[in-house]
Design a protein around this motif. Structure first.
Motif, PDB file in Angstrom:
ATOM      1  N   TRP A 297      -1.005 -13.493   0.394  1.00  0.00           N
ATOM      2  CA  TRP A 297      -1.787 -12.631   0.840  1.00  0.00           C
ATOM      3  C   TRP A 297      -1.992 -12.712   2.552  1.00  0.00           C
ATOM      4  N   ARG A 298      -2.000 -11.766   3.113  1.00  0.00           N
ATOM      5  CA  ARG A 298      -2.944 -11.795   4.998  1.00  0.00           C
ATOM      6  C   ARG A 298      -3.299 -10.940   5.280  1.00  0.00           C
ATOM      7  N   VAL A 299      -4.196 -11.167   6.343  1.00  0.00           N
ATOM      8  CA  VAL A 299      -5.733 -10.513   6.801  1.00  0.00           C
ATOM      9  C   VAL A 299      -5.281 -10.517   7.957  1.00  0.00           C
ATOM     10  N   VAL A 312      -7.490  -4.607   8.130  1.00  0.00           N
ATOM     11  CA  VAL A 312      -6.335  -4.303   6.982  1.00  0.00           C
ATOM     12  C   VAL A 312      -5.626  -5.906   6.352  1.00  0.00           C
ATOM     13  N   ILE A 313      -5.756  -5.573   4.452  1.00  0.00           N
ATOM     14  CA  ILE A 313      -5.339  -6.432   4.069  1.00  0.00           C
ATOM     15  C   ILE A 313      -4.027  -6.081   2.916  1.00  0.00           C
ATOM     16  N   THR A 314      -2.990  -7.005   3.834  1.00  0.00           N
ATOM     17  CA  THR A 314      -2.106  -6.344   2.337  1.00  0.00           C
ATOM     18  C   THR A 314      -1.650  -7.704   1.694  1.00  0.00           C
ATOM     19  N   ARG A 315      -0.873  -7.955   0.671  1.00  0.00           N
ATOM     20  CA  ARG A 315      -0.372  -8.431  -0.579  1.00  0.00           C
ATOM     21  C   ARG A 315       0.858  -8.027  -0.608  1.00  0.00           C
ATOM     22  N   ASN A 316       2.203  -9.619  -0.590  1.00  0.00           N
ATOM     23  CA  ASN A 316       3.212  -9.252  -0.665  1.00  0.00           C
ATOM     24  C   ASN A 316       4.208  -8.194  -0.158  1.00  0.00           C
ATOM     25  N   GLY A 321      -5.772  -3.215   0.704  1.00  0.00           N
ATOM     26  CA  GLY A 321      -7.207  -2.279   1.223  1.00  0.00           C
ATOM     27  C   GLY A 321      -7.396  -2.671   2.086  1.00  0.00           C
ATOM     28  N   ALA A 322      -8.064  -1.641   2.676  1.00  0.00           N
ATOM     29  CA  ALA A 322      -7.940  -1.531   4.510  1.00  0.00           C
ATOM     30  C   ALA A 322      -9.729  -0.717   4.849  1.00  0.00           C
ATOM     31  N   ALA A 323     -10.003  -1.281   5.903  1.00  0.00           N
ATOM     32  CA  ALA A 323     -11.719  -0.720   6.285  1.00  0.00           C
ATOM     33  C   ALA A 323     -11.761  -0.992   7.669  1.00  0.00           C
TER      34      ALA A 323
END
Length: 633
Positions: A297-299, A312-316, A321-323
């Motif tokens: 997980w990277r934010v 912005v949230i990424t996984r692998n 998700g983004a808001a």
């Protein structure tokens, strides 16, 4: 005959004969030398032959080859004897000093095992490295880890199984491939052809790599990086977000009656800052994370102008998700008359709520959200119960908005109900609130066939509901002459004390904090546990505690005791109540509530001195002499 010949030769030697011997004597001497060699005396045989051949200076002039065959046999026998003696000496030394035999044993081990296995082992290590690289690359496959697997319910067990299972298959595959390539010893027929066996073992290795990639991609590790409006990494903002996420999703449940934030603790060791003032360290950390996939997980949080925050949230490597959170969003931040706009904005806490709820959709361990799924609801409840807990109107408005966004957010609902009705003195309002608390704690307190809670994720919330229910019941009994404490409150008191004595792992921190106050409270309900030794210990701690809220509970306890007596006994109990109130009045909220509390007001109605005490202020000397940490309600 041989013995006499040898004896004759020895006599000749002893006589010092130096001349050439007669032919018959020469043959006898050669036979004697031969017999000496056969008798394991090769050195004597050589000495005899040297005597026969004469002095060395004569042999230089006229070389002699007398008894040459016997000489060669003696030399050979002498060499064999010397070798035999050396072997015996070495064996004896090895037996007496085992350490001296270790190099030879090590050499034998190296020749027998290390050298033959060197090539297969190196090839196997190469295959293991290749499979580990394949596992890392599989992490970037879209949709990893597959959503079809029950990660939300069993992510911890699945991750552990994939880790150990994947490593086992990765180690087994090179062994199987090496064994197949080396052939099957013993001459037995193989079940498959070598090509089929290689394909099977290769498939085992690929399956192990994929299983390991499932563990890598499903780990609960979060890297956070925050940037300012100029696009530069802000270490201060990053650390603040890490602290807020830890507060919201990584600390023990807080609040004895009103939940402060959430009851989630899954992030207590899962957060990491992606930025650092040391550029070399940051680069090395990024390389390690890229190679080993340590943080799925990277934010990324970017601060924009005019109260603007992009998350912005990424996984692998894939978007999860983004808001965009803006300060002019009246739905999230409704205007409050007379308050500065900037004081009401808590963009970072809303961002923390968004991150928490996004991660919660993919992992086990976030049951402490107690049904909440909407990040706006979680964020508003977090803000209301931390920043605006003492601003009653503002707190109620934010909690009402939170329940609007997510009606299933039980934490927000319980906090709102408490803020609306907990300090009421209206018997009908208290009765309605008590009925709601009874119904809610009955729903959450249902147990399965194994005797455990059917919904263990609500264990901490259930403790709060039961404690609040008992407090409201006592207030109701004091404010309504027709209300009689029945079996239901006693049953709740009994269940509360049982839960506090043996709490679940998730609720244990809250239970430890609640025990003293609950023991003082439950004494009013005469439940069976009042005879328990632990209960008596907790009650004594609660009655003697100088902390404001336990001291207030102790004051109410003594007020109830005073109502059961008259004369000097009542005066003594009232004096104890006043002593405890001295400590609790350090908190302005408790000081204001004491003048309305139905339990204290009943005693004040009967005791004019106690009434005068409630109407007076606490002396400044008492206020300044107390150095107390106020305990959460």
């Amino acid at each position: 005959m041989g013995g006499s010949a040898a004896l004759l030769s020895l006599l000749l030697l002893s006589a010092g004969a130096t001349g050439a011997a007669a032919p018959q004597d020469l043959q006898s001497s050669c036979n004697a030398a031969k017999e000496l060699t056969a008798a394991d005396h090769p050195q004597l045989a050589l000495d005899l032959i040297e005597k026969i051949r004469g002095p060395l200076d004569l042999q230089v002039k006229t070389p002699s080859i007398a008894c040459e065959a016997e000489r060669l046999d003696a030399v050979a026998a002498l060499g064999a004897a010397q070798l035999k003696d050396q072997a015996k000496a070495g064996a004896k030394a090895a037996k007496e000093e085992p350490a001296t035999g270790l190099p030879a044993g090590w050499d034998a081990f190296v020749k027998s095992w290390v050298i033959p296995l060197q090539s297969p082992v190196m090839a196997g290590l190469g295959m293991v490295a290749a499979l580990l690289v394949l596992a890392r690359l599989c992490v970037f496959i879209p949709g990893m880890p597959p959503a079809a697997l029950p990660w939300k319910q069993h992510s911890l067990r699945l991750g552990r199984n994939f880790l150990f299972g994947g490593l086992l298959l990765i180690l087994a595959a090179p062994i199987g491939i090496t064994y197949t390539l080396s052939g099957i010893p013993g001459g037995t027929a193989a079940a498959w052809s070598p090509a089929a066996s290689l394909a099977i073992w290769l498939g085992v290795g690929v399956a192990g790599a994929f299983a390991l990639s499932l563990w890598m991609s499903s780990r609960l590790r979060v890297s956070i990086e925050a940037r300012d409006s100029k696009g530069e990494v802000s270490e201060a903002a990053t650390n603040r977000m890490v602290a807020l996420l830890n507060e919201l999703g990584g600390t023990r449940p807080r609040g004895l009656e009103i939940p402060r934030g959430t009851d989630v603790t899954a992030l207590n060791d899962s957060l990491a800052s992606a930025s650092s003032s040391n550029k070399v360290l940051t680069a090395l950390r990024a390389i390690v994370q890229l190679i080993f996939g340590a943080v799925p997980w990277r934010v990324s949080i970017t601060e924009g102008p005019n109260d603007h925050l992009a998350v912005v949230i990424t996984r692998n490597g894939w978007a999860a998700g983004a808001a965009t959170i803006t300060g002019d969003n009246a739905e999230l931040f409704p205007a409050q008359p007379g308050a500065s706009r900037s004081e009401d904005l808590h963009l970072d806490k809303m961002a923390a709520a968004f991150i928490l709820t996004t991660i919660a959709t993919r992992h086990q361990g976030f049951e402490g959200l107690c049904g909440a799924t909407d990040w706006r609801s979680v964020g508003l409840q977090f803000i209301a119960t931390t920043d605006f807990n003492d601003a009653e109107d503002r707190c109620r408005m934010l909690l009402a908005r939170a329940t609007d966004f997510d009606p299933k957010n039980l934490l927000a609902e319980v906090a709102l109900q408490n803020k609306m009705h907990r300090r009421s003195t209206d018997p009908r309002e208290l009765e309605s609130y008590a009925e709601w608390l009874w119904k809610k704690q009955s729903e959450l307190g249902q147990r399965g066939r194994n005797g455990k809670l059917a919904s263990p994720e609500f264990a901490s919330l259930l403790l709060r509901l039961r404690l609040t229910y008992l407090c409201v019941t006592l207030n109701l009994a004091s404010s309504s002459a027709g209300y009689i404490i029945g079996a239901e409150p006693r049953a709740v008191a009994h269940e509360l004390m049982k839960s506090l004595k043996a709490p679940s792992p998730d609720s244990e921190p809250l239970a430890l904090q609640m025990r003293a106050r609950a023991a003082v409270l439950c004494a009013a309900f005469d439940c069976p546990v009042t005879a328990d030794e632990d209960f008596n210990t907790w009650q004594r701690e609660g009655l003697e505690s100088p902390a404001p809220y336990p001291a207030y509970s102790a004051a109410c306890h003594y007020a109830r005791e005073a109502l059961r007596h008259e004369g000097s006994a009542r005066a003594q109990a009232a004096a104890k109540a006043k002593d405890r109130l001295q400590y609790s009045f350090v908190d302005p909220e408790l000081k204001a509530w004491a003048s309305k509390d139905p339990e204290l007001q009943r005693l004040a109605y009967l005791d004019p001195e106690f009434r005068a005490f409630l109407d007076s202020d606490v002396s400044q000397e008492v206020r300044t002499s107390l150095s107390i940490i106020v305990v959460d309600v």
